[in-house]
Write a protein that holds these residues in place. Structure first.
Motif, PDB file in Angstrom:
ATOM      1  N   VAL A   1     -23.078 -39.907  -6.252  1.00 21.60           N
ATOM      2  CA  VAL A   1     -23.432 -38.394  -6.689  1.00 21.60           C
ATOM      3  C   VAL A   1     -23.685 -38.624  -8.371  1.00 21.60           C
ATOM      4  O   VAL A   1     -23.215 -38.338  -9.357  1.00 21.60           O
ATOM      5  CB  VAL A   1     -22.083 -37.500  -6.586  1.00 21.60           C
ATOM      6  CG1 VAL A   1     -22.281 -35.997  -7.229  1.00 21.60           C
ATOM      7  CG2 VAL A   1     -21.469 -37.526  -5.242  1.00 21.60           C
ATOM      8  N   LEU A   2     -25.001 -38.913  -8.044  1.00 24.12           N
ATOM      9  CA  LEU A   2     -25.792 -39.134  -9.365  1.00 24.12           C
ATOM     10  C   LEU A   2     -25.734 -38.120 -10.432  1.00 24.12           C
ATOM     11  O   LEU A   2     -25.789 -38.510 -11.775  1.00 24.12           O
ATOM     12  CB  LEU A   2     -27.226 -39.672  -9.206  1.00 24.12           C
ATOM     13  CG  LEU A   2     -27.111 -40.880  -8.420  1.00 24.12           C
ATOM     14  CD1 LEU A   2     -28.724 -41.426  -8.029  1.00 24.12           C
ATOM     15  CD2 LEU A   2     -26.420 -42.214  -8.779  1.00 24.12           C
TER      16      LEU A   2
ATOM     17  N   PHE B   1     -15.573 -34.179 -10.368  1.00 24.12           N
ATOM     18  CA  PHE B   1     -17.141 -33.902 -10.042  1.00 24.12           C
ATOM     19  C   PHE B   1     -17.354 -32.720 -11.002  1.00 24.12           C
ATOM     20  O   PHE B   1     -16.869 -31.855 -11.158  1.00 24.12           O
ATOM     21  CB  PHE B   1     -17.464 -33.803  -8.878  1.00 24.12           C
ATOM     22  CG  PHE B   1     -18.789 -33.282  -8.760  1.00 24.12           C
ATOM     23  CD1 PHE B   1     -20.044 -33.833  -9.122  1.00 24.12           C
ATOM     24  CD2 PHE B   1     -19.190 -31.864  -8.652  1.00 24.12           C
ATOM     25  CE1 PHE B   1     -21.164 -33.415  -9.045  1.00 24.12           C
ATOM     26  CE2 PHE B   1     -20.216 -31.355  -8.345  1.00 24.12           C
ATOM     27  CZ  PHE B   1     -21.544 -32.112  -8.732  1.00 24.12           C
ATOM     28  N   THR B   2     -18.405 -33.006 -12.246  1.00 22.42           N
ATOM     29  CA  THR B   2     -18.753 -32.158 -13.083  1.00 22.42           C
ATOM     30  C   THR B   2     -20.281 -32.561 -13.537  1.00 22.42           C
ATOM     31  O   THR B   2     -20.488 -33.662 -13.567  1.00 22.42           O
ATOM     32  CB  THR B   2     -17.778 -31.830 -14.144  1.00 22.42           C
ATOM     33  OG1 THR B   2     -18.414 -30.855 -15.077  1.00 22.42           O
ATOM     34  CG2 THR B   2     -18.152 -33.050 -15.111  1.00 22.42           C
ATOM     35  N   THR B   3     -21.052 -31.418 -13.866  1.00 23.82           N
ATOM     36  CA  THR B   3     -22.467 -31.579 -13.975  1.00 23.82           C
ATOM     37  C   THR B   3     -22.721 -31.388 -15.664  1.00 23.82           C
ATOM     38  O   THR B   3     -22.041 -30.560 -16.080  1.00 23.82           O
ATOM     39  CB  THR B   3     -23.495 -30.846 -13.095  1.00 23.82           C
ATOM     40  OG1 THR B   3     -23.397 -29.628 -13.317  1.00 23.82           O
ATOM     41  CG2 THR B   3     -23.432 -31.405 -11.706  1.00 23.82           C
TER      42      THR B   3
ATOM     43  N   ILE C   1     -12.185 -46.546  -2.948  1.00 27.68           N
ATOM     44  CA  ILE C   1     -12.977 -45.197  -2.308  1.00 27.68           C
ATOM     45  C   ILE C   1     -14.234 -45.389  -2.515  1.00 27.68           C
ATOM     46  O   ILE C   1     -14.662 -45.887  -3.639  1.00 27.68           O
ATOM     47  CB  ILE C   1     -12.243 -44.229  -2.441  1.00 27.68           C
ATOM     48  CG1 ILE C   1     -12.333 -43.588  -4.098  1.00 27.68           C
ATOM     49  CG2 ILE C   1     -10.670 -44.135  -2.244  1.00 27.68           C
ATOM     50  CD1 ILE C   1     -12.097 -42.158  -4.266  1.00 27.68           C
ATOM     51  N   THR C   2     -14.902 -44.396  -1.908  1.00 28.14           N
ATOM     52  CA  THR C   2     -16.393 -44.180  -2.073  1.00 28.14           C
ATOM     53  C   THR C   2     -16.510 -42.737  -2.216  1.00 28.14           C
ATOM     54  O   THR C   2     -15.773 -41.998  -1.267  1.00 28.14           O
ATOM     55  CB  THR C   2     -17.032 -44.624  -0.780  1.00 28.14           C
ATOM     56  OG1 THR C   2     -17.181 -46.208  -0.742  1.00 28.14           O
ATOM     57  CG2 THR C   2     -18.681 -44.344  -0.983  1.00 28.14           C
ATOM     58  N   VAL C   3     -17.289 -42.260  -3.192  1.00 27.24           N
ATOM     59  CA  VAL C   3     -17.405 -40.904  -3.344  1.00 27.24           C
ATOM     60  C   VAL C   3     -18.994 -40.409  -2.850  1.00 27.24           C
ATOM     61  O   VAL C   3     -19.805 -41.383  -3.527  1.00 27.24           O
ATOM     62  CB  VAL C   3     -17.083 -40.407  -4.891  1.00 27.24           C
ATOM     63  CG1 VAL C   3     -17.317 -38.863  -5.082  1.00 27.24           C
ATOM     64  CG2 VAL C   3     -15.471 -40.639  -4.872  1.00 27.24           C
ATOM     65  N   GLY C   4     -19.206 -39.379  -2.225  1.00 26.90           N
ATOM     66  CA  GLY C   4     -20.658 -39.111  -1.893  1.00 26.90           C
ATOM     67  C   GLY C   4     -20.828 -37.657  -1.803  1.00 26.90           C
ATOM     68  O   GLY C   4     -19.882 -36.884  -1.937  1.00 26.90           O
ATOM     69  N   HIS C   5     -22.153 -37.333  -1.498  1.00 27.73           N
ATOM     70  CA  HIS C   5     -22.101 -35.763  -1.257  1.00 27.73           C
ATOM     71  C   HIS C   5     -21.734 -35.261  -0.014  1.00 27.73           C
ATOM     72  O   HIS C   5     -21.677 -35.813   0.750  1.00 27.73           O
ATOM     73  CB  HIS C   5     -23.850 -35.747  -1.277  1.00 27.73           C
ATOM     74  CG  HIS C   5     -24.387 -35.863  -2.593  1.00 27.73           C
ATOM     75  ND1 HIS C   5     -24.975 -37.083  -3.036  1.00 27.73           N
ATOM     76  CD2 HIS C   5     -24.571 -35.191  -3.741  1.00 27.73           C
ATOM     77  CE1 HIS C   5     -25.585 -36.656  -4.202  1.00 27.73           C
ATOM     78  NE2 HIS C   5     -25.334 -35.702  -4.636  1.00 27.73           N
ATOM     79  N   HIS C   6     -21.162 -34.001  -0.393  1.00 27.89           N
ATOM     80  CA  HIS C   6     -20.861 -33.146   0.846  1.00 27.89           C
ATOM     81  C   HIS C   6     -21.274 -31.464   0.319  1.00 27.89           C
ATOM     82  O   HIS C   6     -20.663 -30.979  -0.372  1.00 27.89           O
ATOM     83  CB  HIS C   6     -19.456 -33.203   0.819  1.00 27.89           C
ATOM     84  CG  HIS C   6     -18.857 -32.122   2.236  1.00 27.89           C
ATOM     85  ND1 HIS C   6     -18.275 -31.155   1.917  1.00 27.89           N
ATOM     86  CD2 HIS C   6     -19.153 -32.561   3.602  1.00 27.89           C
ATOM     87  CE1 HIS C   6     -17.829 -30.641   3.173  1.00 27.89           C
ATOM     88  NE2 HIS C   6     -18.497 -31.381   3.980  1.00 27.89           N
TER      89      HIS C   6
ATOM     90  N   HIS D   1     -21.256 -30.568  -3.604  1.00 29.68           N
ATOM     91  CA  HIS D   1     -20.278 -31.045  -4.349  1.00 29.68           C
ATOM     92  C   HIS D   1     -20.082 -32.618  -3.991  1.00 29.68           C
ATOM     93  O   HIS D   1     -20.479 -33.149  -2.955  1.00 29.68           O
ATOM     94  CB  HIS D   1     -19.021 -30.362  -4.330  1.00 29.68           C
ATOM     95  CG  HIS D   1     -18.368 -30.393  -2.947  1.00 29.68           C
ATOM     96  ND1 HIS D   1     -18.488 -29.114  -1.769  1.00 29.68           N
ATOM     97  CD2 HIS D   1     -17.379 -31.001  -2.237  1.00 29.68           C
ATOM     98  CE1 HIS D   1     -18.123 -29.401  -1.110  1.00 29.68           C
ATOM     99  NE2 HIS D   1     -17.242 -30.435  -1.076  1.00 29.68           N
ATOM    100  N   ALA D   2     -18.787 -33.285  -4.643  1.00 29.27           N
ATOM    101  CA  ALA D   2     -18.623 -34.549  -4.150  1.00 29.27           C
ATOM    102  C   ALA D   2     -17.334 -34.555  -3.425  1.00 29.27           C
ATOM    103  O   ALA D   2     -16.336 -34.031  -3.760  1.00 29.27           O
ATOM    104  CB  ALA D   2     -18.364 -35.422  -5.478  1.00 29.27           C
ATOM    105  N   ASP D   3     -17.378 -35.596  -2.467  1.00 34.06           N
ATOM    106  CA  ASP D   3     -15.820 -35.803  -1.678  1.00 34.06           C
ATOM    107  C   ASP D   3     -15.535 -37.108  -1.496  1.00 34.06           C
ATOM    108  O   ASP D   3     -16.858 -38.285  -1.631  1.00 34.06           O
ATOM    109  CB  ASP D   3     -16.318 -35.185  -0.217  1.00 34.06           C
ATOM    110  CG  ASP D   3     -15.867 -33.740   0.088  1.00 34.06           C
ATOM    111  OD1 ASP D   3     -15.806 -33.143  -0.988  1.00 34.06           O
ATOM    112  OD2 ASP D   3     -15.921 -33.576   1.406  1.00 34.06           O
TER     113      ASP D   3
END
Length: 94
Positions: free
Chosen positions: A12-13, A40-42, A77-82, A85-87
């Motif tokens: 989640v870049l 997660f925050t932008t 763990i791995t975090v990715g897009h859902h 948002h990030a999951d």
């Protein structure tokens, strides 16, 4: 006390804590009704500590195989897009 698992990869870049697919928050928290990365925050500025990689501080997803008393027992763990948002993509339903 068990060792806290690291966030091994974050895709989640757009997250402020992400640099080179690594999370640089002190720790993340996962979950409520699904395994979202609550950290997660932008924004315009990067955040976190550049020479640190985040751990999973807490997981509120009781239905996850790796959850033990709200602590994550996964080796990492791995975090990715859902959606938007990030999951936690390591989540595995019991």
């Amino acid at each position: 006390m068990q060792n806290l698992p690291q966030v091994k990869l974050c895709d989640v870049l757009e997250c402020c804590f992400n640099r080179d697919k690594k999370c640089h928050a002190g720790a993340i928290q996962v979950g409520d009704d699904h395994p979202a990365c609550d950290t997660f925050t932008t924004g315009k500025n990067k955040a976190g500590v550049e020479n640190m990689v985040a751990n999973v501080g807490a997981c509120k997803i009781d239905a996850c195989t790796f959850n033990n008393n709200l602590e994550c027992g996964a080796p990492g763990i791995t975090v990715g897009h859902h959606g938007s948002h990030a999951d936690c993509q390591t989540y595995k339903h019991r």
